[in-house]
Write an enzyme that holds these catalytic residues in place. Sequence first.
Site, mmCIF file in Angstrom:
data_model
loop_
_atom_site.group_PDB
_atom_site.id
_atom_site.type_symbol
_atom_site.label_atom_id
_atom_site.label_comp_id
_atom_site.label_asym_id
_atom_site.label_seq_id
_atom_site.Cartn_x
_atom_site.Cartn_y
_atom_site.Cartn_z
ATOM 1 N N HIS A 1 43.002 33.835 36.119
ATOM 2 C CA HIS A 1 41.821 34.836 35.959
ATOM 3 C C HIS A 1 41.956 35.635 34.683
ATOM 4 O O HIS A 1 43.086 36.450 34.893
ATOM 5 C CB HIS A 1 41.582 35.896 37.167
ATOM 6 C CG HIS A 1 40.333 36.732 37.033
ATOM 7 N ND1 HIS A 1 39.494 36.880 38.006
ATOM 8 C CD2 HIS A 1 40.157 37.627 36.042
ATOM 9 C CE1 HIS A 1 38.678 37.904 37.635
ATOM 10 N NE2 HIS A 1 39.026 38.317 36.237
ATOM 11 N N HIS B 1 40.691 38.945 42.119
ATOM 12 C CA HIS B 1 41.170 40.268 42.029
ATOM 13 C C HIS B 1 40.889 41.069 43.384
ATOM 14 O O HIS B 1 40.164 41.921 43.552
ATOM 15 C CB HIS B 1 40.890 41.106 40.969
ATOM 16 C CG HIS B 1 39.422 41.116 40.698
ATOM 17 N ND1 HIS B 1 38.523 41.264 41.483
ATOM 18 C CD2 HIS B 1 38.900 40.869 39.344
ATOM 19 C CE1 HIS B 1 37.158 41.123 40.886
ATOM 20 N NE2 HIS B 1 37.396 40.824 39.528
ATOM 21 N N LYS C 1 31.432 31.472 37.759
ATOM 22 C CA LYS C 1 31.629 32.935 38.160
ATOM 23 C C LYS C 1 30.280 33.490 38.429
ATOM 24 O O LYS C 1 29.491 33.791 37.740
ATOM 25 C CB LYS C 1 32.296 33.604 37.044
ATOM 26 C CG LYS C 1 32.566 35.157 37.257
ATOM 27 C CD LYS C 1 33.863 35.189 38.089
ATOM 28 C CE LYS C 1 34.110 36.700 38.284
ATOM 29 N NZ LYS C 1 35.143 37.315 37.686
ATOM 30 N N ASP D 1 43.909 39.030 35.580
ATOM 31 C CA ASP D 1 42.319 39.736 35.279
ATOM 32 C C ASP D 1 42.916 40.549 33.871
ATOM 33 O O ASP D 1 42.367 41.545 33.955
ATOM 34 C CB ASP D 1 42.182 40.546 36.237
ATOM 35 C CG ASP D 1 40.832 41.121 36.071
ATOM 36 O OD1 ASP D 1 40.086 40.680 35.201
ATOM 37 O OD2 ASP D 1 40.414 42.138 36.895
ATOM 38 N N HIS E 1 40.712 37.348 30.795
ATOM 39 C CA HIS E 1 39.739 37.607 29.830
ATOM 40 C C HIS E 1 40.342 37.583 28.358
ATOM 41 O O HIS E 1 41.334 38.275 28.151
ATOM 42 C CB HIS E 1 39.258 39.089 29.989
ATOM 43 C CG HIS E 1 38.573 39.406 31.319
ATOM 44 N ND1 HIS E 1 37.007 38.922 31.742
ATOM 45 C CD2 HIS E 1 38.998 39.533 32.508
ATOM 46 C CE1 HIS E 1 37.071 39.386 32.815
ATOM 47 N NE2 HIS E 1 37.933 39.651 33.546
ATOM 48 N N HIS F 1 33.383 37.881 41.741
ATOM 49 C CA HIS F 1 33.693 39.322 41.431
ATOM 50 C C HIS F 1 33.017 39.930 42.850
ATOM 51 O O HIS F 1 31.885 40.276 43.048
ATOM 52 C CB HIS F 1 32.890 39.893 40.148
ATOM 53 C CG HIS F 1 33.425 41.353 40.214
ATOM 54 N ND1 HIS F 1 34.309 41.830 39.294
ATOM 55 C CD2 HIS F 1 32.981 42.497 41.008
ATOM 56 C CE1 HIS F 1 34.323 43.338 39.290
ATOM 57 N NE2 HIS F 1 33.837 43.728 40.670
HETATM 58 O O1 DOR Z 1 38.550 45.776 35.106
HETATM 59 C C1 DOR Z 1 37.742 44.806 34.794
HETATM 60 N N1 DOR Z 1 37.676 44.560 33.567
HETATM 61 N N2 DOR Z 1 37.235 44.132 35.670
HETATM 62 C C2 DOR Z 1 36.310 43.274 35.434
HETATM 63 O O2 DOR Z 1 35.724 42.704 36.609
HETATM 64 C C3 DOR Z 1 35.906 42.703 34.329
HETATM 65 C C4 DOR Z 1 36.882 43.126 33.379
HETATM 66 C C5 DOR Z 1 36.528 43.193 32.036
HETATM 67 O O3 DOR Z 1 35.933 42.208 31.515
HETATM 68 O O4 DOR Z 1 36.818 44.088 31.209
HETATM 69 ZN ZN ZN Z 2 38.099 39.857 35.304
#
Ligand code: DOR
Ligand code: ZN
Length: 349
Positions: free
Chosen positions: A14, A174, A99, A247, A16, A136
């Site tokens: 997971h 998460h 997702k 995450d 970003h 999520h």
């Molecule tokens: O803390 C988070 N940041 N939780 C999420 O679900 C998305 C992520 C984000 O893309 O910034």
């Molecule tokens: Zn995330």
Amino acid sequence: MTAELEILRPDDWHLHLRDGAMLAAVAPHSTWARRAIIMPNLDPPVTTSAEAAAYQHRIRRALPRGSDFTPLMTLYLTERTDPADLAAGVETGIVTAAKLYPAGATTNSARGVRDLDAIMPVLERMADLGVPLCTHGEVTAPEVDIFDREAVFIERVLAPLRQRLPELKVVMEHVTTAEGVDYVRESAPGIGATITVQHLMLNRNALLAGGIRPHYYCLPVLKRERHRQALRRAATSGHARFFLGTDSAPHLRGAKEAPCGCAGCFTAPVALPCLAHVFEEEGALDRLEAFASRNGPAFYGLAPNPDRLRLQKTRSPMRPPSSIQTPEGPVEVFDPGVALYWQMEPAYA
Ligand code: DOR
Ligand code: ZN
């Protein structure tokens, strides 16, 4: 004394990575992972197989020369996702998972799903194809307290969905609560959960006691200590359906230190040193490999990585940078609040 630990090369289930200048700045910090499930919540989101292919190409271009990091792409489900497009993306190897963002749950989720019935055809197709649904797992109903949103999601959304479509593979991304952990443990195979580094290391006091600390704000929000303890037990138990998903979610410092700050902790540069710290505290270093390197691929039906990663425990603590620079401004690196002694060898990024 220097202790050493060698584990099969981890993956991050997971992650970003964002896009543009941010992507170029953060991607090198995740190359300790051999593969990562890439979140599709760009603005605009990655909703089609063609967009996923284009994004994968941009990620590959942002990696350091010679990096073997493999971005595994996901589609952002909307009420207009075309099952045939998803199936074609799976067929060509571009799409690994999809997702589910309940609309309004988190960063760039406005185009997410309001009505689960609207995406049943695509979920049925995913079940047929064996494609995991990454969730999520929080409801957004305004009357539900933010600390209860995960438990209510299980009750109102996840459990009914799993009854309706038991063949669908689901990842509770998460997971942050004892209820979530228990749900995964007590369910039949076919449901797994990722756990982040920050939820293993911190409880909600870190966010709120003695002053508000926006760099610890993430979603799902940090919970009480008893939940953190449940997560630590799950992660270090060796149970096959709990695995690492950092995450790691970078935001510019200015976007976090703001009246309405963004959710997300940029943990990628310190994720493995933090994890080794947690597993050592729990007397479970021998299970780090299961959590970081074996359980995730097994759930996704992939082979574990053939190569290995070495961690060395050093006499003096490592000094991770407090922030990294991007052309748009600095991004704070997650500060676990304790000295870290386990360092990756060689260093990544
Ligand atoms: O803390 C988070 N940041 N939780 C999420 O679900 C998305 C992520 C984000 O893309 O910034
Ligand atoms: Zn995330």
